[in-house]
Design a protein around this motif. Structure first.
Motif, PDB file in Angstrom:
ATOM      1  N   ILE A 212       0.847  -1.195   0.000  1.00 18.25           N
ATOM      2  CA  ILE A 212       0.000   0.000   0.000  1.00 18.25           C
ATOM      3  C   ILE A 212       0.880   1.241   0.000  1.00 18.25           C
ATOM      4  O   ILE A 212       1.787   1.371   0.827  1.00 18.25           O
ATOM      5  CB  ILE A 212      -0.938   0.010   1.224  1.00 18.25           C
ATOM      6  N   THR A 248      -6.670   0.477   3.867  1.00 18.26           N
ATOM      7  CA  THR A 248      -6.973   1.378   2.757  1.00 18.26           C
ATOM      8  C   THR A 248      -8.046   2.382   3.153  1.00 18.26           C
ATOM      9  O   THR A 248      -7.918   3.587   2.895  1.00 18.26           O
ATOM     10  CB  THR A 248      -7.428   0.575   1.523  1.00 18.26           C
ATOM     11  N   ILE A 296      -2.738   4.981  -3.276  1.00 19.91           N
ATOM     12  CA  ILE A 296      -3.783   5.910  -2.838  1.00 19.91           C
ATOM     13  C   ILE A 296      -3.316   7.340  -3.109  1.00 19.91           C
ATOM     14  O   ILE A 296      -2.318   7.796  -2.556  1.00 19.91           O
ATOM     15  CB  ILE A 296      -4.086   5.719  -1.346  1.00 19.91           C
ATOM     16  N   VAL A 301      -7.906   5.969  -6.151  1.00 18.16           N
ATOM     17  CA  VAL A 301      -7.220   4.777  -5.642  1.00 18.16           C
ATOM     18  C   VAL A 301      -6.965   3.874  -6.835  1.00 18.16           C
ATOM     19  O   VAL A 301      -7.874   3.614  -7.633  1.00 18.16           O
ATOM     20  CB  VAL A 301      -8.072   4.033  -4.589  1.00 18.16           C
TER      21      VAL A 301
END
Length: 447
Positions: A212, A248, A296, A301
């Protein structure tokens, strides 16, 4: 009968990934390579009867092309190709047009070789590249491959023990795993078994996690915009999915945006994020040594998963077609408590519907050589009035029920208000009464 423009377009069109031109004298075996390549890649159009220099040299009759049509029937599965004959008033003979769609099965040439399309060439594939294509087509699945580590690492794991205690208490974990084919005949745990029931499957399957990234920009993903070190989420697929979704959502909820009313938090439908992230983890190609990447940004996203879409699934038909690359994983994770996945393909439908309900742009799905990218943008759709007007311009008229479907607005009173505003401003006129009421462009605005 082709027009001059259509004939010239075929004669002058550059050959590329989706188009090829062949002489009517082509040998059937060579033709089969191009047909197989189109079927194995992204489909395409093949015109036979126009020379490379654009000269028309068609078949004397439809029957004269029978041998080549039979090749198409041999190489490409029924329903995935179409045959048409083309003619022109000033040209002799007919040209043959064969249109091929991406096929669910592997296409092989008449010499039993496998080809893919790269630019204007049909390229022979072998070795690892062929194995990768087989995985894409669903001929084989990496999830069934055996791994070299003790069976006890999945039979005695916390994941398998907790699963069996809650879901199949009458079976010992090892017996359950064998019954499900997660331990093969060589006493090796399969990739699916490790991903589902190993506490740390990444020990044996590197890059089987999620990374991420938070970029403080609405532009491109450059290191200078990175906010802290990218995070890696690992563990069994069940825990990985929920941890990825939770993290997220946490990051997204902290992103402020400027509006006319001041700074506000971004809001994406949680079900859209959940379904898209779940699909990325469950349907990726685990034979590719890479993680799922979640990027992100301030305004979107991006979820990138390794592997092309499987079989005949494409970005255009993905909401209607069904195919599970990792069928065992998809089936068994659905037996966990509060399963993260819906039926194959249904999750993405839910994501699209959730975005529409909040009047946000639909997710964008694109595909490259070995990746699928889904982009979820925090951008509003056109206003309901704009959507109504666009529909009327294209279809001639609209009624209340169609307008609710087009705009995603369920309340009849709200739609009526938009119609009243459009009629009042003379953008539309009302015809009919009661259930027969429809709205059209005024005569002065019609073509």
């Amino acid at each position: 009968m082709l027009s001059d423009r259509e004939r010239d377009g075929l004669a002058k069109r550059d050959e590329d990934n989706f188009f090829d031109r062949k002489s009517r004298r082509i040998q059937p075996a060579k033709l089969s390579r191009t047909l197989a390549a189109f079927g194995n890649t992204d489909g395409g159009e093949l015109v036979v009867g126009i020379e490379d220099d654009g000269t028309w040299d068609g078949f004397a009759s439809v029957e004269a092309a029978n041998d080549l049509i039979n090749v198409a029937a041999t190489v490409v599965a029924p329903g995935y190709y179409e045959v048409d004959f083309l003619s022109h008033a000033n040209e002799s003979g007919v040209a043959l047009l064969i249109t091929v769609r991406r096929t669910p099965a592997l296409c092989v040439s008449t010499t039993s070789d496998v080809y893919v399309r790269r630019g204007a060439a049909s390229v022979l594939v072998r070795g690892e590249e062929l194995e990768s294509l087989k995985r894409v087509k669903g001929v084989v699945s990496f999830e069934n491959q055996g791994l070299v580590f003790p069976v006890s690492e999945i039979s005695n794991s916390e994941v398998s023990i907790e699963f069996c205690l809650s879901m199949v208490p009458t079976l010992e974990p090892e017996r359950f795993l064998r019954k499900q084919g997660l331990i093969n005949s060589e006493e090796r745990p399969t990739v699916a078994g490790a991903l589902l029931f190993h506490d740390e499957p990444q020990i044996h399957i590197p890059k089987a996690g999620v990374k991420i990234y938070r970029y403080k920009t609405d532009g491109v993903a450059e290191r200078k915009y990175l906010d802290a070190v990218p995070e890696t989420i690992e563990g069994s697929l069940y825990s990985q999915i929920f941890a990825t979704v939770a993290r997220t959502v946490e990051i997204v909820d902290a992103i402020p945006i400027m509006t006319g009313a001041g700074m506000k938090q971004i809001h994406y439908p949680p079900e859209a994020l959940h379904e898209i992230l779940t699909n990325a983890v469950l349907h990726r190609d685990y034979g590719i040594n890479d993680d799922v990447h979640v990027r992100i940004f301030d305004n979107r996203v991006e979820v990138e998963s390794p592997g092309r879409l499987p079989a005949h699934v494409t970005p255009k038909n993905i909401l209607n077609e069904r195919f599970a690359r990792n069928g065992t994983i998809v089936r068994l994770i659905n037996r966990f408590p509060n399963p993260p996945n819906m039926d194959v393909g249904e999750g993405l439908n839910t994501a699209f519907e959730a975005m529409a309900a909040l009047r946000l742009q639909q997710p964008e799905i694109t595909e490259s050589a070995d990746r699928v990218l889904v982009i979820i943008r925090h951008e509003p759709l056109a206003s309901p009035a704009q959507m109504i007007m666009e529909y009327v311009r294209e279809h001639g008229s609209i009624d209340n029920s169609i307008a609710r479907r087009v705009t995603g607005i369920e309340q009849e009173r709200t739609i009526r208000r938009y119609f009243e505003e459009l009629v009042s401003s003379k953008e539309l006129v009302r015809t009919g009464v009661a259930r027969g009421t429809r709205y059209r462009l005024p005569e002065t605005l019609r073509d």
